[in-house]
Write a protein that holds these residues in place. Structure first.
Motif, PDB file in Angstrom:
ATOM      1  N   TYR A  12      14.452   9.871 -10.297  1.00  0.00           N
ATOM      2  CA  TYR A  12      14.353   8.859 -11.346  1.00  0.00           C
ATOM      3  C   TYR A  12      15.637   8.861 -12.161  1.00  0.00           C
ATOM      4  CZ  TYR A  12       9.571   9.825  -9.946  1.00  0.00           C
ATOM      5  OH  TYR A  12       8.448  10.053  -9.199  1.00  0.00           O
ATOM      6  N   GLY A  15       6.424  10.617   0.175  1.00  0.00           N
ATOM      7  CA  GLY A  15       6.215  12.060   0.149  1.00  0.00           C
ATOM      8  C   GLY A  15       6.354  12.765   1.479  1.00  0.00           C
ATOM      9  N   THR A  25      12.978  11.519  -3.676  1.00  0.00           N
ATOM     10  CA  THR A  25      12.761  10.482  -4.677  1.00  0.00           C
ATOM     11  C   THR A  25      13.150  11.014  -6.051  1.00  0.00           C
ATOM     12  OG1 THR A  25      10.909   9.583  -3.385  1.00  0.00           O
ATOM     13  CG2 THR A  25      11.081   8.909  -5.683  1.00  0.00           C
ATOM     14  N   VAL A  85       6.060   6.701  -4.593  1.00  0.00           N
ATOM     15  CA  VAL A  85       6.103   8.168  -4.519  1.00  0.00           C
ATOM     16  C   VAL A  85       5.187   8.680  -3.417  1.00  0.00           C
ATOM     17  CG1 VAL A  85       5.536  10.300  -5.759  1.00  0.00           C
ATOM     18  CG2 VAL A  85       6.779   8.471  -6.924  1.00  0.00           C
ATOM     19  N   ARG A  86       3.990   8.132  -3.343  1.00  0.00           N
ATOM     20  CA  ARG A  86       3.043   8.566  -2.315  1.00  0.00           C
ATOM     21  C   ARG A  86       3.504   8.145  -0.916  1.00  0.00           C
ATOM     22  NH1 ARG A  86      -2.824   6.687  -4.037  1.00  0.00           N
ATOM     23  NH2 ARG A  86      -3.281   7.680  -2.024  1.00  0.00           N
ATOM     24  N   GLU A 146       0.848  -1.192   0.000  1.00  0.00           N
ATOM     25  CA  GLU A 146       0.000   0.000   0.000  1.00  0.00           C
ATOM     26  C   GLU A 146       0.881   1.239   0.000  1.00  0.00           C
ATOM     27  OE1 GLU A 146      -3.761  -0.539   2.658  1.00  0.00           O
ATOM     28  OE2 GLU A 146      -2.106  -1.563   3.677  1.00  0.00           O
ATOM     29  N   PRO A 147       0.367   2.353  -0.509  1.00  0.00           N
ATOM     30  CA  PRO A 147       1.150   3.595  -0.513  1.00  0.00           C
ATOM     31  C   PRO A 147       1.100   4.300   0.843  1.00  0.00           C
ATOM     32  CG  PRO A 147      -0.946   3.967  -1.594  1.00  0.00           C
ATOM     33  CD  PRO A 147      -0.903   2.501  -1.254  1.00  0.00           C
ATOM     34  N   ARG A 200       8.564   6.369 -12.613  1.00  0.00           N
ATOM     35  CA  ARG A 200       7.613   6.778 -11.592  1.00  0.00           C
ATOM     36  C   ARG A 200       6.773   5.591 -11.125  1.00  0.00           C
ATOM     37  NH1 ARG A 200       5.731  11.466  -9.539  1.00  0.00           N
ATOM     38  NH2 ARG A 200       3.641  11.467  -8.664  1.00  0.00           N
ATOM     39  N   ASP A 201       6.825   5.354  -9.825  1.00  0.00           N
ATOM     40  CA  ASP A 201       6.013   4.325  -9.181  1.00  0.00           C
ATOM     41  C   ASP A 201       5.105   5.060  -8.201  1.00  0.00           C
ATOM     42  OD1 ASP A 201       5.011   2.387  -7.344  1.00  0.00           O
ATOM     43  OD2 ASP A 201       6.618   1.005  -7.936  1.00  0.00           O
ATOM     44  N   GLU A 202       3.833   5.160  -8.546  1.00  0.00           N
ATOM     45  CA  GLU A 202       2.914   5.985  -7.762  1.00  0.00           C
ATOM     46  C   GLU A 202       2.830   5.522  -6.308  1.00  0.00           C
ATOM     47  OE1 GLU A 202       1.062   9.405  -7.587  1.00  0.00           O
ATOM     48  OE2 GLU A 202       1.760   8.569  -9.497  1.00  0.00           O
ATOM     49  N   THR A 203       2.893   4.218  -6.084  1.00  0.00           N
ATOM     50  CA  THR A 203       2.828   3.698  -4.714  1.00  0.00           C
ATOM     51  C   THR A 203       4.019   4.172  -3.890  1.00  0.00           C
ATOM     52  OG1 THR A 203       1.620   1.729  -5.451  1.00  0.00           O
ATOM     53  CG2 THR A 203       2.707   1.613  -3.307  1.00  0.00           C
TER      54      THR A 203
END
Length: 213
Positions: A183, A174, A181, A170-171, A139-140, A165-168
């Motif tokens: 790339y 944050g 983070t 990154v969130r 989970e993020p 970019r890995d949204e999980t």
């Protein structure tokens, strides 16, 4: 017949739990390069200068209101000879008013690559590069990422390098203080040198070597 000796630099490969699970070979061109301090200094100066907007502006002596009439006669007063009251020595006087300008410092591509290789080599020599086989979260959530980072000896700024970019991730990253983070295609010398430790996933390391070596 002499046997060839493998001189490629190596570093430990870790899993998410912080346990060493083997070694990974690194690009000699990228991680065993001669360290050029002058090139790194020039590139860092360029990066910081290019971030400046250069939009500052103030009125010059010829643009301010007033000062058009001679403040007193030339002779006979015992005072110094003056003309307008907008000269720098007077209140509201103006000297060297800043105007919009371009702060960009252009650096040749060869120098930028030389500085990048120098920065990566210096980080490896200092033991500040950590290669992880993969980082995956269910989970993020910040606590999950903090748990992963807690498995490593991290102090000060830490840079997490991902292949894309890995949204999980990154969130989840944050809200963690002093964690940046990045790339593969956004790495720069200033961020590399600023970071205390650099964590790369195995895929990110492969991407860095393909792009920059």
């Amino acid at each position: 017949m002499k046997e060839e000796i493998n001189t490629m630099p190596k570093t430990s490969l870790y899993n998410m739990e912080g346990a060493a699970i083997g070694e990974v070979e690194l690009s000699e061109e990228l991680f065993a390069a001669p360290i050029n301090t002058a090139a790194m200094h020039l590139v860092v100066r360029s990066i910081l200068a290019n971030q400046r907007q250069g939009t500052q502006s103030a009125l010059t002596r010829g643009e301010v209101r007033g000062g058009g009439r001679k403040i007193y006669r030339q002779k006979g007063t015992g005072n110094a000879r003056h003309h307008g009251n907008r000269a720098p020595q007077f209140r509201h006087g103006v000297v060297f008013a800043p105007k919009p300008r371009d702060y960009v410092i252009n650096v040749p591509k060869k120098i930028r690559r030389l500085a990048f290789k120098s920065a990566m080599t210096s980080k490896l020599n200092a033991g500040e590069i950590i290669v992880v086989d993969e980082i995956k979260l269910a989970e993020p959530k910040t606590k999950l990422m903090a748990k992963v980072l807690g498995n490593f000896d991290l102090k000060g700024w830490t840079m997490l390098v991902l292949p894309g970019r890995d949204e999980t991730l990154v969130r989840a990253s944050g809200n963690i203080e002093k964690l940046q983070t990045s790339y593969v295609n956004t790495l720069n010398v200033y961020d590399i040198l600023k970071a205390g430790k650099i964590i790369l996933t195995k895929d990110a390391l492969k991407g860095v070597e393909e792009v920059y070596a």
